[in-house]
Design an enzyme around this catalytic site. Structure first.
Site, PDB file in Angstrom:
ATOM      1  CE  LYS A  85      -3.991   1.811   2.725  1.00 33.30           C
ATOM      2  NZ  LYS A  85      -4.856   1.900   3.769  1.00 33.30           N
ATOM      3  CB  SER A 160      -7.956   3.702   3.035  1.00 34.35           C
ATOM      4  OG  SER A 160      -7.387   3.046   3.988  1.00 34.35           O
ATOM      5  CB  SER A 184      -8.299   0.760   5.802  1.00 35.07           C
ATOM      6  OG  SER A 184      -9.016   1.940   5.796  1.00 35.07           O
TER       7      SER A 184
END
Lengths: 449, 449
Positions: A85, A160, A184
């Protein structure tokens, strides 16, 4: 969906890739090349990756091959392509947090979890998209634009850790690292039809990970199967000591039913509940209080991190993220103090509940993937704010820090539904055993995009 | 003041009382009786005690005498009369927190520190006045009315442990227990001309003490001499391990000079500075930042404790305390988060400072006791809010938790001035050695009311 009939076994597991590597049927370079080819073929339409490191990946893969040839085997992640990420530092690669504030920013060092990945032999392919500063479960507000759901590119991936979920669901990497402050990892895993694991609080080091709300932040894993999440977790984390756990087939499972505060479409809840090995017993953990505490903690801690940026360069934020930050600034300190103090009380209540039940289960998210940009979702006719709806079942577990896993449970109208399983720290083995039973029962009926 | 010429040795120290007890020149019953007589004679005019337990005190004193006669000696506090702040539970005695919210409330059990006092043989005489809920350094807003300064009953005692300071200064008890969240032991000690010690954070258990702001609260001690504060501290606390400390006469002392954010009258600062054994070197610890952090932490934590009472029965608060609580409710959570996170940074900076200096010194308070009810004080002609002025030098040390001692340094216009000495945890022995040197130097020049 035209391609929704493809089966999950189309996406090889880490174990299958490892066995191919060790039997000579594939090389790490071939796996890396396949990963880079899949990104090249599909990612323009999906936006999973914000940076791809073809050269670094091929070099790491070559090194992995050389090590294996020389008899050095670093374990199950050896030679496996991984996405990381874009909130997590990988030395020499961009790390933008999905924000114009960090456009062009390059990490000097590896985050602690990335160091562990490399030590485990993983091949880092690139950086996966994040909602700006990880502050949003929709995954559609980011410097690099929205990540798109592989099941329907007009829909959200969830966030996210949007890019990590898309990358796995679209077969670009078998494993990706995400972060989970209120869901997330689990929310995009559920909306994209992959597995996502938020480990027990404090078991994966967070050095080199940009914080959203430090009391709630967890590094987590996404993969095609729960077992692969566990494999990756064992490579980068330090699980709590295991307690003796019973057999998965006899696990006592409590069902956290939807409510007005945690809306779920009947069809979605039914798919999640039916995926369980046996009919669960309804339970009522203090999720509503935990939800309120979650908001107080996340808001206060997030604004503490962003206050100076908001004052100096508000224009660099996505307008929706900026609005959320401004609202977060208004949460009073005493609410934060109370929320932090309540955590021990809630944990004690949950400990009592986990005497009666081995695991708790619920839908991961009460709806299937909303359309990109949608901010109000209809749940069986009633309208709800999209963020609250996405976060309702997942965020309570960040407040208390319990391990929580989302696994594919089936589809509703051709879109994936996630089943969330939660256990007390130390009971992870049973959590993953039950996940394996669920996956086995669903078997070939679980489609992928 | 007519009686300002009386000398501090008029008030016998704990050691002197102990030696009288053990030589048979006095009994614990006589000490208790003297204490009760002093309260009867003077307290109507001063308001130090909100409850006196003559019967309990005489019974405890008789038991102490019997034990000593039988050869059981519990140490230096054996048979010594002690006052306990009305914020601390003493089983069977009222505990009102100085508030109508707790009018008539009686404690069921002893607080942990009271249990320790009894184990040490102390004789608890009664409960000493507190500013309502300990939320104010002026000591003049309380269910029971203001405590009055023995040096001039028209003036504040300081607070919030107002009654404990008055009781010691007026010779009612040689030792009293207080609490200190931002200076609530040291400020009244300074204004009343006695010694007051806020120990290192976490070294005295706070069970049974009504909280004001849990990250800042400290149980502390007031006595006629610093040495007696230490004696009482050793009886109820668990001091941090001592580091090797140099000789008091050669202690390197840094001087925290007054500034616009911490105003002090020149005459007051001069009396405090001249009391030191040698001219100190000016230093600039991050006190202004710590002051701001103090306000954010105290406000948020205090309102978290009082929110429900403010909502349900605001009328039961003193109006000024209620106004402060309402202001406290508005401090945003992100400020609290930042303040809590800043503490480690500040401690690190102070650690570096305490490499160069053994102790830091300053006036305890930059002014002598203001008139009761006064809310603006003139400091060499400039006006300042009274609370900010009283708290300016003391409250930073609650944020970082360092041991801090206020000792009498002399008088200005017939009113006492306090010298504050601060050390890192573990250097308490040197702190008290320097205090002894100061007391020796001042000698007979230190008056009492």
């Amino acid at each position: 969906m035209a391609n929704a009939a493809r089966m999950s076994r189309d996406l090889p597991s880490v174990a299958e890739l490892g066995s191919a590597l060790r039997s000579g049927r594939a090389s790490a370079r071939e796996l890396a090349r396949r990963s880079l080819d899949a990104i090249a073929a599909r990612d323009a339409a999906l936006g999973a990756f914000v940076a791809v490191d073809a050269e670094g990946a091929m070099a790491a893969a070559a090194a992995a091959d050389a090590e294996l040839a020389a008899g050095t085997d670093r374990g199950p992640l050896h030679g496996i392509p991984v996405g990381v990420k874009d909130l997590i530092d990988v030395a020499g690669l961009p790390v933008t947090m999905g924000s114009a504030h960090f456009a062009g920013h390059v990490a000097a060092e590896d985050a602690a979890c990335v160091r562990r990945l490399r030590e485990a032999g993983a091949v880092i392919v690139g950086k996966t998209a994040t909602h700006e500063f990880a502050y949003g479960p929709t995954g559609d507000r980011s410097l690099q634009g929205p990540a798109r759901n592989p099941w329907d590119p007009a829909r959200m991936a969830g966030g996210s850790s949007s890019g990590s979920a898309v990358a796995v669901a679209a077969g670009m990497v078998p494993v990706a690292v995400g972060t989970d402050t209120g869901g997330s990892v689990r929310i995009p895993a559920a909306l994209c039809g992959v597995a996502g694991f938020k480990p027990a609080a404090g078991t994966v080091a967070d050095a080199g990970v940009f914080p959203l709300a430090q009391s709630l932040d967890h590094v987590g894993l996404l993969a095609t199967t729960a077992e692969d999440c566990l494999t990756a977790y064992l490579a980068i984390g330090s699980p709590p000591p295991g307690r003796r756990a019973g057999r998965a087939s006899r696990a006592r499972i409590g069902w956290v039913a939807p409510s007005s505060r945690r809306p779920a479409a009947e069809a979605v809840a039914a798919v999640a509940e039916r995926a369980l090995p046996a009919p669960p017993e309804p339970v009522e953990p203090p999720l509503d209080e935990l939800r309120d505490d979650f908001v107080a903690i996340q808001s206060s801690e997030a604004y503490a991190i962003h206050a100076d940026r908001v004052a100096d360069r508000p224009d660099r934020y996505d307008p929706e993220v900026l609005d959320r930050l401004k609202a977060a600034a208004r949460v009073p300190g005493w609410r934060y103090v109370r929320a932090m103090a309540a955590r021990d009380r809630h944990r004690a209540r949950l400990d009592a509940l986990f005497e009666r039940f081995d695991l708790l289960a619920s839908p991961t998210v009460g709806v299937t993937a909303p359309l990109l940009g949608e901010r109000v979702v209809a749940v069986d006719g009633a309208e709800h704010p999209v963020r609250d709806t996405l976060l309702a079942f997942t965020s309570p577990w960040n407040v208390v820090g319990h391990p929580a896993l989302s696994i594919p449970a089936g589809t509703v109208s051709g879109l994936p539904v996630g089943l969330q399983l939660v256990c007390p720290p130390g009971r992870e083995r049973l959590l993953f055993d039950v996940a394996a039973v669920v996956a086995h029962r669903l078997g070939a009926s679980t489609p992928t995009p």
